[in-house]
Write a protein that holds these residues in place. Structure first.
Motif, PDB file in Angstrom:
ATOM      1  N   ARG A 193       0.833  -1.203   0.000  1.00  0.00           N
ATOM      2  CA  ARG A 193       0.000   0.000   0.000  1.00  0.00           C
ATOM      3  C   ARG A 193       0.872   1.259   0.000  1.00  0.00           C
ATOM      4  NH1 ARG A 193      -2.664  -1.338   3.976  1.00  0.00           N
ATOM      5  NH2 ARG A 193      -1.616  -0.164   5.620  1.00  0.00           N
ATOM      6  N   LEU A 194       1.958   1.257   0.751  1.00  0.00           N
ATOM      7  CA  LEU A 194       2.855   2.406   0.775  1.00  0.00           C
ATOM      8  C   LEU A 194       3.516   2.631  -0.580  1.00  0.00           C
ATOM      9  CD1 LEU A 194       4.516   2.053   4.286  1.00  0.00           C
ATOM     10  CD2 LEU A 194       3.300   4.061   3.432  1.00  0.00           C
ATOM     11  N   LEU A 195       3.867   1.555  -1.276  1.00  0.00           N
ATOM     12  CA  LEU A 195       4.432   1.690  -2.621  1.00  0.00           C
ATOM     13  C   LEU A 195       3.487   2.483  -3.519  1.00  0.00           C
ATOM     14  CD1 LEU A 195       6.484   0.879  -4.889  1.00  0.00           C
ATOM     15  CD2 LEU A 195       5.081  -1.180  -5.219  1.00  0.00           C
ATOM     16  N   THR A 196       2.204   2.146  -3.460  1.00  0.00           N
ATOM     17  CA  THR A 196       1.212   2.830  -4.294  1.00  0.00           C
ATOM     18  C   THR A 196       0.955   4.257  -3.805  1.00  0.00           C
ATOM     19  OG1 THR A 196       0.148   0.706  -4.798  1.00  0.00           O
ATOM     20  CG2 THR A 196      -1.130   2.711  -5.196  1.00  0.00           C
ATOM     21  N   GLU A 197       0.796   4.419  -2.506  1.00  0.00           N
ATOM     22  CA  GLU A 197       0.439   5.735  -1.966  1.00  0.00           C
ATOM     23  C   GLU A 197       1.570   6.747  -2.116  1.00  0.00           C
ATOM     24  OE1 GLU A 197      -0.806   5.065   2.036  1.00  0.00           O
ATOM     25  OE2 GLU A 197      -2.772   4.280   1.472  1.00  0.00           O
ATOM     26  N   VAL A 198       2.806   6.308  -1.967  1.00  0.00           N
ATOM     27  CA  VAL A 198       3.931   7.228  -2.141  1.00  0.00           C
ATOM     28  C   VAL A 198       3.985   7.728  -3.579  1.00  0.00           C
ATOM     29  CG1 VAL A 198       6.458   7.343  -2.258  1.00  0.00           C
ATOM     30  CG2 VAL A 198       5.359   6.404  -0.234  1.00  0.00           C
ATOM     31  N   ASN A 199       3.805   6.819  -4.540  1.00  0.00           N
ATOM     32  CA  ASN A 199       3.825   7.239  -5.946  1.00  0.00           C
ATOM     33  C   ASN A 199       2.650   8.148  -6.279  1.00  0.00           C
ATOM     34  OD1 ASN A 199       5.949   5.841  -7.927  1.00  0.00           O
ATOM     35  ND2 ASN A 199       5.545   4.426  -6.239  1.00  0.00           N
ATOM     36  N   THR A 200       1.490   7.881  -5.700  1.00  0.00           N
ATOM     37  CA  THR A 200       0.327   8.729  -5.952  1.00  0.00           C
ATOM     38  C   THR A 200       0.548  10.133  -5.395  1.00  0.00           C
ATOM     39  OG1 THR A 200      -1.164   6.816  -5.909  1.00  0.00           O
ATOM     40  CG2 THR A 200      -2.150   8.988  -5.574  1.00  0.00           C
TER      41      THR A 200
END
Length: 327
Positions: free
Chosen positions: A207-214
């Motif tokens: 989830r952090l991988l996705t949220e950081v990129n977003t």
């Protein structure tokens, strides 16, 4: 007798020289993804120890280009603000990996600028082919001497490698594996103990991988501050500022985790750390102020493999502490 150059000609030569230097020193375009496509952040007492290799990242992991943890001299890491290199330095490149070519190109550029400023033409300062060979020989000798001294100076220092370091056993687990973590050793005088990583933790990492990129794509520093350590948030802010100064915008979207496994997890100084190798695909595009694509393809996905380190205090959520590149 050679006629003296006119002020207009000298001014044009000076402008050409400035343009050449600016072009040579300009940051590389391909540094836009979160983390600058370099290795940034800290891993506690393991900052200067290579993470154990994994199935997802079986090769080497690049040492940190940017970190606020000083190299320990007495066995203990202490925080300090390190000078931040330019984004281009973080990504390395052909000349950074080939100092001889860098020296040769530096010598040629210097000779060309001298020729322009003296009115003798781009390479007029070399005085023909013999002068060129003489310059190359001198540069080669100087660079060779520098490399010899550097090799002798750093000969006794451990190299960054992807395998196990010191008394740290190597292991690799798929993200859905629940077998107990093998005993982690102690390093740098800091007492460390193993930490068990479960399914909920792996879901948090994805989830952090996705949220950081977003958040990066939205240039949302408030969210990046919540998702990462203060050190990483400062790097994100600086990288976004560098992009804005060039009039560029980077967007990473449709991030999908393809594979991942745990490199190591441990507890020290009241905090849990987990270093995870992740291979993910995404659309990574950089555009200029007019919307023109300067890097990437808006309709094609690309794949990246990075090693992310997360940290948390008991009862708190995981936050991003470091991003390291592989290879």
């Amino acid at each position: 007798m050679t006629p003296r150059s006119s002020p207009r000609r000298r001014g044009a030569a000076l402008l050409a020289a400035v343009a050449a230097v600016s072009l040579a020193l300009a940051p590389a375009v391909a540094d836009a993804r979160p983390g600058g496509r370099g290795s940034s952040g800290s891993r506690g007492s393991q900052t200067y120890t290579a993470p154990p290799s994994t199935q997802t990242a079986p090769g080497t992991v690049r040492q940190f280009d940017r970190t606020e943890t000083t190299r320990p001299s007495s066995g203990v890491n202490t925080p300090a603000t390190a000078a931040r290199p330019a984004m281009a330095a973080a990504g390395g490149g052909f000349f950074s990996r080939n100092p001889l070519m860098a020296g040769l190109m530096g010598g040629l550029l210097g000779a060309g600028l001298f020729g322009l400023l003296s009115g003798a033409g781009l390479f007029g300062g070399l005085s023909g082919l013999a002068g060129l060979f003489g310059l190359l020989l001198q540069v080669a000798l100087i660079v060779g001497l520098f490399m010899l001294v550097r090799r002798l100076f750093f000969a006794g220092r451990p190299a960054m490698a992807g395998g196990p370091q010191g008394n740290m056993p190597g292991y690799a687990r798929e993200m859905d594996t629940r077998s107990p973590l093998r005993q982690a050793g102690t390093g740098g005088g800091t007492v460390r103990r193993p930490v068990e990583i479960g399914a909920a933790d792996y879901q948090a990492f994805e989830r952090l991988l996705t949220e950081v990129n977003t958040a990066w794509s939205r240039q949302d520093l408030g969210t990046l501050r919540r998702l990462s350590t203060p050190e990483m948030e400062r790097y994100f802010a600086q990288d976004l500022s560098d992009l804005q100064a060039r009039g560029w915008t980077n967007v990473t979207r449709d991030v999908k985790l393809e594979a991942g496994d745990l490199s190591e997890a441990w507890h020290e100084n009241g905090q849990d750390y987990a270093t995870v190798a992740m291979r993910f695909s995404l659309v990574d595009v950089t555009t200029d102020a007019t919307g023109r694509v300067v890097e990437g393809n808006p309709t094609e996905r690309e794949t990246a493999t990075e090693v992310w380190t997360f940290v948390r205090r008991p009862g708190a959520d995981w936050t991003l502490s470091a991003i390291q590149q592989t290879g």
